[in-house]
Design a protein around this motif. Structure first.
Motif, mmCIF file in Angstrom:
data_model
loop_
_atom_site.group_PDB
_atom_site.id
_atom_site.type_symbol
_atom_site.label_atom_id
_atom_site.label_comp_id
_atom_site.label_asym_id
_atom_site.label_seq_id
_atom_site.Cartn_x
_atom_site.Cartn_y
_atom_site.Cartn_z
ATOM 1 N N LEU A 24 0.846 -1.187 0.000
ATOM 2 C CA LEU A 24 0.000 0.000 0.000
ATOM 3 C C LEU A 24 0.882 1.238 0.000
ATOM 4 O O LEU A 24 1.671 1.460 0.925
ATOM 5 N N TYR A 25 0.732 2.045 -1.062
ATOM 6 C CA TYR A 25 1.392 3.347 -1.127
ATOM 7 C C TYR A 25 0.416 4.364 -0.539
ATOM 8 O O TYR A 25 -0.686 4.577 -1.082
ATOM 9 N N ALA A 26 0.808 4.991 0.558
ATOM 10 C CA ALA A 26 -0.128 5.843 1.280
ATOM 11 C C ALA A 26 0.618 6.811 2.179
ATOM 12 O O ALA A 26 1.819 6.645 2.434
ATOM 13 N N HIS A 27 -0.124 7.801 2.655
ATOM 14 C CA HIS A 27 0.416 8.717 3.662
ATOM 15 C C HIS A 27 -0.503 8.690 4.874
ATOM 16 O O HIS A 27 -1.733 8.754 4.725
ATOM 17 N N PRO A 28 0.047 8.611 6.079
ATOM 18 C CA PRO A 28 -0.792 8.449 7.273
ATOM 19 C C PRO A 28 -1.792 9.569 7.509
ATOM 20 O O PRO A 28 -2.839 9.342 8.129
ATOM 21 N N GLN A 54 10.985 9.420 -0.405
ATOM 22 C CA GLN A 54 11.004 9.849 -1.809
ATOM 23 C C GLN A 54 11.038 8.664 -2.766
ATOM 24 O O GLN A 54 10.476 8.718 -3.863
ATOM 25 N N LYS A 55 11.711 7.597 -2.369
ATOM 26 C CA LYS A 55 11.772 6.407 -3.216
ATOM 27 C C LYS A 55 10.368 5.849 -3.438
ATOM 28 O O LYS A 55 10.022 5.444 -4.556
ATOM 29 N N ASN A 56 9.552 5.822 -2.394
ATOM 30 C CA ASN A 56 8.188 5.332 -2.542
ATOM 31 C C ASN A 56 7.358 6.275 -3.399
ATOM 32 O O ASN A 56 6.489 5.834 -4.158
#
Length: 217
Positions: free
Chosen positions: A5-9, A36-38
């Protein structure tokens, strides 16, 4: 293969998916977009760069509601978030759309307007957004009169949408005591362990809330 899962909390739509994952203890790799890699990997998967994005084997699933539907179909757990009965499922999807379109969208209008340079702000649009939130709060307050959760007795996709949209909407346009059922429902959602976990994970980012995060919740 582990779900990724690519996400921000701190993102409301990411929290919406996290609630679904936490409800069923679904194992996944959490690729936070602080790295940044993600972020570069996300852009390669979805050039529009909107998140969350779920990767299941070779497939990328976009949009929070669709991700939750995918999880319910392909990685089901004890908490089923969409009923098998198609008529009941339509009611759940309607409430999901209500929270995204008439709570989350006007809330985001208010928040994003604050990020603009002062000369480019849209006071008229913000006034419209606040009026929409009042209409939505009022409708929801009446609708919740005989319901335990957004669409009845069972926690569902609609409650995943409600939790995050009402959480931030009350920061942007406080409901106060004018809508007691909505206020109490929001408190109930905050007490749900899956959402409480998502909220706690996002606490370090509260200073970034453009309107100033209130000293509560």
């Amino acid at each position: 293969m582990t779900l990724k899962l690519y996400a921000h909390p701190f993102s409301s739509y990411c929290q919406k998916v996290l609630i679904a994952l936490y409800e069923n203890d679904t194992p996944f790799e959490y690729l936070t977009l602080d790295d940044q890699k993600n972020g570069a990997a996300l852009e390669a998967l979805w050039p529009i760069k909107k998140f969350p994005v779920l990767v299941d084997e070779e497939r990328s699933i976009l949009e929070a509601s669709i991700i939750i539907e995918h999880l319910d179909l392909h990685h089901p757990g004890p908490v089923r978030l969409i009923p098998e009965d198609p008529r009941a499922a339509l009611d759940i999807r309607l409430m999901d759309r209500f929270f995204d379109n008439y709570i989350a969208t006007p809330m985001q209008k208010i928040v994003l307007d604050r990020l603009r340079p002062e000369q480019d702000r849209d006071p008229y649009g913000v006034t419209e957004a606040r009026a929409m939130l009042d209409k939505a709060y009022g409708w929801l307050d009446r609708t919740l009169a005989d319901r335990q959760w957004a669409n009845g007795a069972a926690f569902s996709l609609a409650d995943c949408a409600a939790a995050t949209s009402l959480f931030y909407a009350d920061w942007a346009h406080p409901m106060g005591d004018r809508y007691p059922r909505v206020r109490d429902y929001r408190r109930k959602l905050l007490a749900r362990p899956s959402f409480a976990r998502a909220v706690d994970e996002a606490r370090p980012y509260r200073p970034y809330f453009p309107l100033g995060a209130p000293d509560r919740d």
